[in-house]
Design an enzyme around this catalytic site. Sequence first.
Site, PDB file in Angstrom:
ATOM      1  CG  ASP A   1      -1.894   1.136   1.272  1.00 37.65           C
ATOM      2  OD1 ASP A   1      -1.642   2.170   0.638  1.00 37.65           O
ATOM      3  OD2 ASP A   1      -2.923   1.016   1.973  1.00 37.65           O
TER       4      ASP A   1
ATOM      5  CE1 TYR B   1      -6.992  10.274   1.065  1.00 39.27           C
ATOM      6  CE2 TYR B   1      -8.130   9.087  -0.689  1.00 39.27           C
ATOM      7  CZ  TYR B   1      -7.657   9.150   0.616  1.00 39.27           C
ATOM      8  OH  TYR B   1      -7.838   8.089   1.459  1.00 39.27           O
ATOM      9  CE  LYS B   2      -3.536   8.887   2.626  1.00 33.51           C
ATOM     10  NZ  LYS B   2      -4.384   9.525   3.636  1.00 33.51           N
TER      11      LYS B   2
END
Length: 397
Positions: A184, A209-210
């Site tokens: 991940d 989105y980070k």
Amino acid sequence: MTDFEKTRSLFYLPEGIIYLDGNSLGPLPLAAKDRVARLMTEEWGELLIKGWNKAGWMTMPRRIGDRVGRLIGAEPGTVVMGDTLSIKVYQALASALELVPRRKVVLSDSGNFPSDLYMAEGLIGSLGRGHELKIVEPEEVEAAIDETVAVLMLTEVDYRTGRLHDMKTLTKKAHSVGAIAVWDLAHTAGALPVDLAGAEADFAVGCTYKYLNGGPGAPAFIYVAPRHAEKVRPALSGWLGHESPFAFELGYRPGGGIDRMRVGTPPILGLAALDAALDAWEGVDMQDVRRQSIRLCDLFVAEVEERCPSLKLGSPRDGERRGSQISFLHEEGYAIMQALIARGVIGDFRAPNAIRFGFTPLYIGEQDVIKAVDILQDIMTNRLWDTAEYRQRALVT
């Protein structure tokens, strides 16, 4: 050499805000506003359903997947976008388990993001074949990789502490005992260099989105190594993962390669915003990003430890052993973070006691770090966090 002044100009940063939470949600890329507006008016508005063909909507998951792939060391054609990270975790783990059918152990660690563990628990329960989710401490992972392990499932950067796993070493160890490695990259992609191909990772997933700044709810990605791509069975056999979606057959035939990991209709508005956000990475050297990230994090640690002695470092001190984030620990961490946010320094809180700060060189510099610590010092020295208002928990921390 990467021009970080130039990259900073590509983002909208509200006046008076020091944004140290890009490890949770990246700020708005200026180009995304125009790109999404243009899609809504010129494409959705004018083309209507013709946009799937004429505006290239149907091919966006693969095209943008290749753009993300270049930032994570993936071979061309091995990354596809769509759905949420939890869905992609489920897909990757389910496919990985089928590659090692005689083994029953999924090995992870206590620093993994809880959602990944929840998805593993749910999948194991649905399979009902006696699989076991084994969770060990991060430092114990390598020693726990043995011939009982079917799948090693890890988040490369610990979401709470920033502790960094050695992807290449652990993947090699997994392969040496016949296990599959699933990674991940939620706190890795866009934060530090990744070489999925060089590490010989089997599967990888991540959100955008980070550090990739794709916006709230931006689509996730999944990577499948070329050696597996044509033989893995997609557990979620969605319409757009079919070899010929518009043949409307009653039976499922998986698409070729990474296309079989597509599930439902792609989120076109979200993909458009992400596509624009990825423009900021053109001309950016990830090694430059990594070096500057370590410098900023080291500066922050040194300043906080000197000026705020009641805060305890919760991240590895060695910059090479962590991602692009720093956590400090305090029993009143939540209230401290709310006081910081009220003063314009935005980080976040992770239970039970961590205040967390992300450092993204694309828009954060040394002056931001010093000013943030100035404010933190004032809050700690004068106990400005010690109010009922700052202890009141919001839905999102």
